[in-house]
Design a protein around this motif. Structure first.
Motif, mmCIF file in Angstrom:
data_model
loop_
_atom_site.group_PDB
_atom_site.id
_atom_site.type_symbol
_atom_site.label_atom_id
_atom_site.label_comp_id
_atom_site.label_asym_id
_atom_site.label_seq_id
_atom_site.Cartn_x
_atom_site.Cartn_y
_atom_site.Cartn_z
ATOM 1 N N LEU A 154 -1.172 19.041 -17.537
ATOM 2 C CA LEU A 154 -0.133 20.062 -17.408
ATOM 3 C C LEU A 154 -0.415 21.042 -16.274
ATOM 4 N N ARG A 155 -1.687 21.304 -15.982
ATOM 5 C CA ARG A 155 -1.999 22.192 -14.864
ATOM 6 C C ARG A 155 -1.456 21.601 -13.568
ATOM 7 N N ALA A 156 -1.699 20.316 -13.353
ATOM 8 C CA ALA A 156 -1.209 19.658 -12.140
ATOM 9 C C ALA A 156 0.316 19.670 -12.096
ATOM 10 N N LEU A 157 0.957 19.495 -13.249
ATOM 11 C CA LEU A 157 2.417 19.562 -13.313
ATOM 12 C C LEU A 157 2.914 20.952 -12.927
ATOM 13 N N ARG A 158 2.240 21.973 -13.469
ATOM 14 C CA ARG A 158 2.626 23.353 -13.157
ATOM 15 C C ARG A 158 2.476 23.646 -11.668
ATOM 16 N N VAL A 159 1.364 23.208 -11.085
ATOM 17 C CA VAL A 159 1.121 23.427 -9.662
ATOM 18 C C VAL A 159 2.178 22.698 -8.830
ATOM 19 N N LEU A 160 2.492 21.454 -9.206
ATOM 20 C CA LEU A 160 3.520 20.686 -8.505
ATOM 21 C C LEU A 160 4.877 21.388 -8.576
ATOM 22 N N GLY A 198 11.581 21.491 -15.476
ATOM 23 C CA GLY A 198 11.862 20.062 -15.592
ATOM 24 C C GLY A 198 12.459 19.684 -16.925
ATOM 25 N N THR A 199 12.616 18.395 -17.121
ATOM 26 C CA THR A 199 13.056 17.850 -18.395
ATOM 27 C C THR A 199 12.065 16.766 -18.799
ATOM 28 N N GLN A 236 -5.612 21.516 -23.489
ATOM 29 C CA GLN A 236 -5.555 20.699 -24.697
ATOM 30 C C GLN A 236 -5.308 19.232 -24.346
ATOM 31 N N ALA A 237 -5.985 18.358 -25.056
ATOM 32 C CA ALA A 237 -5.783 16.926 -24.861
ATOM 33 C C ALA A 237 -4.702 16.387 -25.798
ATOM 34 N N ASP A 238 -4.412 17.123 -26.858
ATOM 35 C CA ASP A 238 -3.466 16.660 -27.860
ATOM 36 C C ASP A 238 -2.456 17.780 -28.119
ATOM 37 N N LEU A 239 -1.180 17.499 -27.873
ATOM 38 C CA LEU A 239 -0.126 18.501 -28.032
ATOM 39 C C LEU A 239 0.989 17.968 -28.913
ATOM 40 N N TYR A 240 1.689 18.861 -29.566
ATOM 41 C CA TYR A 240 2.949 18.483 -30.186
ATOM 42 C C TYR A 240 3.929 18.170 -29.061
ATOM 43 N N LEU A 241 4.778 17.186 -29.274
ATOM 44 C CA LEU A 241 5.772 16.869 -28.250
ATOM 45 C C LEU A 241 6.721 18.040 -28.027
ATOM 46 N N SER A 242 6.983 18.825 -29.058
ATOM 47 C CA SER A 242 7.852 19.989 -28.885
ATOM 48 C C SER A 242 7.208 21.005 -27.943
ATOM 49 N N THR A 243 5.877 21.172 -28.013
ATOM 50 C CA THR A 243 5.173 22.077 -27.100
ATOM 51 C C THR A 243 5.229 21.529 -25.686
ATOM 52 N N LEU A 244 5.000 20.230 -25.545
ATOM 53 C CA LEU A 244 5.069 19.598 -24.231
ATOM 54 C C LEU A 244 6.463 19.750 -23.631
ATOM 55 N N ARG A 245 7.500 19.509 -24.438
ATOM 56 C CA ARG A 245 8.881 19.641 -23.960
ATOM 57 C C ARG A 245 9.150 21.075 -23.474
ATOM 58 N N VAL A 273 0.841 -1.203 0.000
ATOM 59 C CA VAL A 273 0.000 0.000 0.000
ATOM 60 C C VAL A 273 0.876 1.252 0.000
ATOM 61 N N LYS A 274 1.914 1.258 0.812
ATOM 62 C CA LYS A 274 2.819 2.415 0.855
ATOM 63 C C LYS A 274 3.524 2.616 -0.480
ATOM 64 N N ALA A 275 3.944 1.519 -1.123
ATOM 65 C CA ALA A 275 4.614 1.617 -2.422
ATOM 66 C C ALA A 275 3.668 2.187 -3.478
ATOM 67 N N LYS A 276 2.408 1.740 -3.478
ATOM 68 C CA LYS A 276 1.435 2.263 -4.447
ATOM 69 C C LYS A 276 1.155 3.740 -4.189
ATOM 70 N N ALA A 277 1.078 4.131 -2.926
ATOM 71 C CA ALA A 277 0.853 5.537 -2.581
ATOM 72 C C ALA A 277 2.009 6.400 -3.093
ATOM 73 N N GLU A 278 3.234 5.925 -2.941
ATOM 74 C CA GLU A 278 4.396 6.666 -3.451
ATOM 75 C C GLU A 278 4.341 6.796 -4.966
ATOM 76 N N GLU A 279 3.948 5.711 -5.626
ATOM 77 C CA GLU A 279 3.835 5.721 -7.082
ATOM 78 C C GLU A 279 2.803 6.754 -7.532
ATOM 79 N N LEU A 280 1.665 6.787 -6.859
ATOM 80 C CA LEU A 280 0.609 7.726 -7.229
ATOM 81 C C LEU A 280 1.014 9.169 -6.967
ATOM 82 N N LEU A 281 1.846 9.397 -5.958
ATOM 83 C CA LEU A 281 2.313 10.750 -5.683
ATOM 84 C C LEU A 281 3.182 11.285 -6.812
#
Length: 106
Positions: A34-40, A82-83, A65-74, A20-28
């Motif tokens: 991208l909004r969640a990534l930005r907030v993090l 991040g990288t 957006q649900a669909d992005l160019y990988l260059s935009t995501l990068r 359970v602890k390992a799964k919790a770490e994975e989910l964290l």
């Protein structure tokens, strides 16, 4: 009265508690979108916009957006500090790091 999470966890066998602890770490370490990534990354839309050389409303649009160019995501990930790594899982091959995708300088 219900039991607390600590009480439930204490009642589990040690092996199950560890799972359970390992799964919790994975989910964290998973974020949805991208909004969640930005907030993090503790960045505002304005800060991301500055890093991308665009206006804040464009960041809002990118985040939705649900669909992005990988260059935009990068570029978005880099503006968040991040990288980006793209990993592919193939049956019988395991996980492979795919390079040069979305890199405008390749």
């Amino acid at each position: 009265m219900g039991r607390t999470l600590d009480e439930v966890m204490a009642g589990l066998p040690a092996e199950r508690r560890q799972a359970v602890k390992a799964k919790a770490e994975e989910l964290l370490h998973e974020v949805e979108g991208l909004r969640a990534l930005r907030v993090l990354a503790e960045r505002s839309q304005e800060q991301i916009a500055d890093g991308l050389g665009i206006k804040q409303p464009s960041v809002h649009k990118i985040e939705r957006q649900a669909d992005l160019y990988l260059s935009t995501l990068r570029r978005f990930v880099e503006a968040a500090g991040g990288t980006l790594e793209l990993r592919v899982s193939l049956p019988g091959e395991g996980t492979i790091l795919l390079t040069g995708i979305g890199d405008l300088h390749s």
